[in-house]
Design an enzyme around this catalytic site. Structure first.
Site, PDB file in Angstrom:
ATOM      1  N   SER A  47       5.939  -9.586  57.287  1.00 28.95           N
ATOM      2  CA  SER A  47       7.325  -8.760  57.292  1.00 28.95           C
ATOM      3  C   SER A  47       8.244  -9.760  56.354  1.00 28.95           C
ATOM      4  CB  SER A  47       8.032  -8.869  58.764  1.00 28.95           C
ATOM      5  OG  SER A  47       6.911  -7.984  59.476  1.00 28.95           O
ATOM      6  N   HIS A  66      13.637  -8.124  64.999  1.00 26.02           N
ATOM      7  CA  HIS A  66      12.943  -8.001  63.971  1.00 26.02           C
ATOM      8  C   HIS A  66      13.442  -7.428  62.873  1.00 26.02           C
ATOM      9  CE1 HIS A  66       9.502  -6.874  61.284  1.00 26.02           C
ATOM     10  NE2 HIS A  66       8.975  -7.963  61.636  1.00 26.02           N
ATOM     11  N   ASP A  87      12.896  -0.554  59.931  1.00 25.63           N
ATOM     12  CA  ASP A  87      12.720  -1.421  61.043  1.00 25.63           C
ATOM     13  C   ASP A  87      13.302  -1.189  62.282  1.00 25.63           C
ATOM     14  OD1 ASP A  87      12.276  -4.282  62.059  1.00 25.63           O
ATOM     15  OD2 ASP A  87      11.343  -4.445  59.955  1.00 25.63           O
TER      16      ASP A  87
END
Length: 235
Positions: free
Chosen positions: A199, A56, A16
């Site tokens: 996600s 994120h 990520d």
């Protein structure tokens, strides 16, 4: 999967944007050294290389740690300036993560370009042979997403009505699972005001899968391992 399991003894690589170890939702004591992968496949294992500057990856890691608080997490940073990278970087990241001896590789991302499918399939097979199960989104809306749409992946679908505390198998007995798309809550912030989506369904399934594998104990690498985890999750 028992509710007593916490992911103890399980290692999860998180491909990520890295992780911010000082975030309130992150248990830094459960983070292992990771790596940053550039678009051209260059690997940087310096301690600061995996520091998240986008948020994120930190949110994804927090969702995993919430579900499997005793799992060890390996950050693999492929997002640098934005949430975009190359297929080559992703494949390099999968290979690097598998070489670290992880049990799961969380990919809260993917490509809708079917031209990447064959290369991803080879990377997933190499990871499987090394003992690592790739967890990834099955689709983005109705469009197949790679590597999540491939046979050898623990595939995840989004279910907004699924409580965050649980998940559900596909109703027809297929190989994929549904989970909530909401991340770990931030006090005072409405769920839909926070970042959310496939996600986080993927991240939460990685946490649930880690607990299932803890219950199962030692399983040989290869197809037997992912099938055993799928069966345990359906039980």
């Amino acid at each position: 999967m028992s509710y007593a399991a916490t992911g103890r003894g399980i290692r999860i690589a998180i491909i990520d944007s890295g992780v911010h170890p000082g975030h309130d939702h992150i248990d830094a004591s459960r983070l292992l050294p990771g790596a940053a992968i550039a678009g051209d496949g260059t690997i940087d294992t310096a301690p600061e290389a995996t520091l998240d500057r986008l948020g994120h990856g930190t949110a994804v890691t927090a969702a995993i740690q919430e579900k499997a608080p005793n799992a060890e997490c390996v950050p693999v940073r492929v997002f640098h300036e934005g949430l975009k990278t190359t297929g080559y970087a992703l494949i390099t990241a999968i290979d690097w993560a598998a070489a670290q001896g992880v049990d799961f590789i969380n990919l809260s991302l993917g490509s809708t370009n079917p031209g990447h499918a064959a290369a991803f399939a080879s990377a997933v097979a190499r990871a499987r042979d090394a003992g690592a199960i790739v967890v990834a989104p099955r689709a983005v809306e109705e469009t197949p997403c790679y590597p999540g749409a491939l046979e050898g992946v623990l595939s995840v679908c989004l279910d907004w009505d699924c409580p965050r505390e649980t998940f559900r198998p596909a109703p027809d007995g297929s190989r994929y699972f549904y989970a909530s798309g909401f991340p770990r809550p931030i006090p005072g912030v409405a769920l839909r005001r926070n970042i959310h989506g496939i996600s986080f369904a993927t991240a939460q399934m990685s946490g649930f899968a880690a607990r299932a594998l803890e219950d199962l104990g030692t399983i040989a690498s290869g197809t037997d391992r992912i099938e055993a985890v799928r069966t345990a999750l359906r039980a």
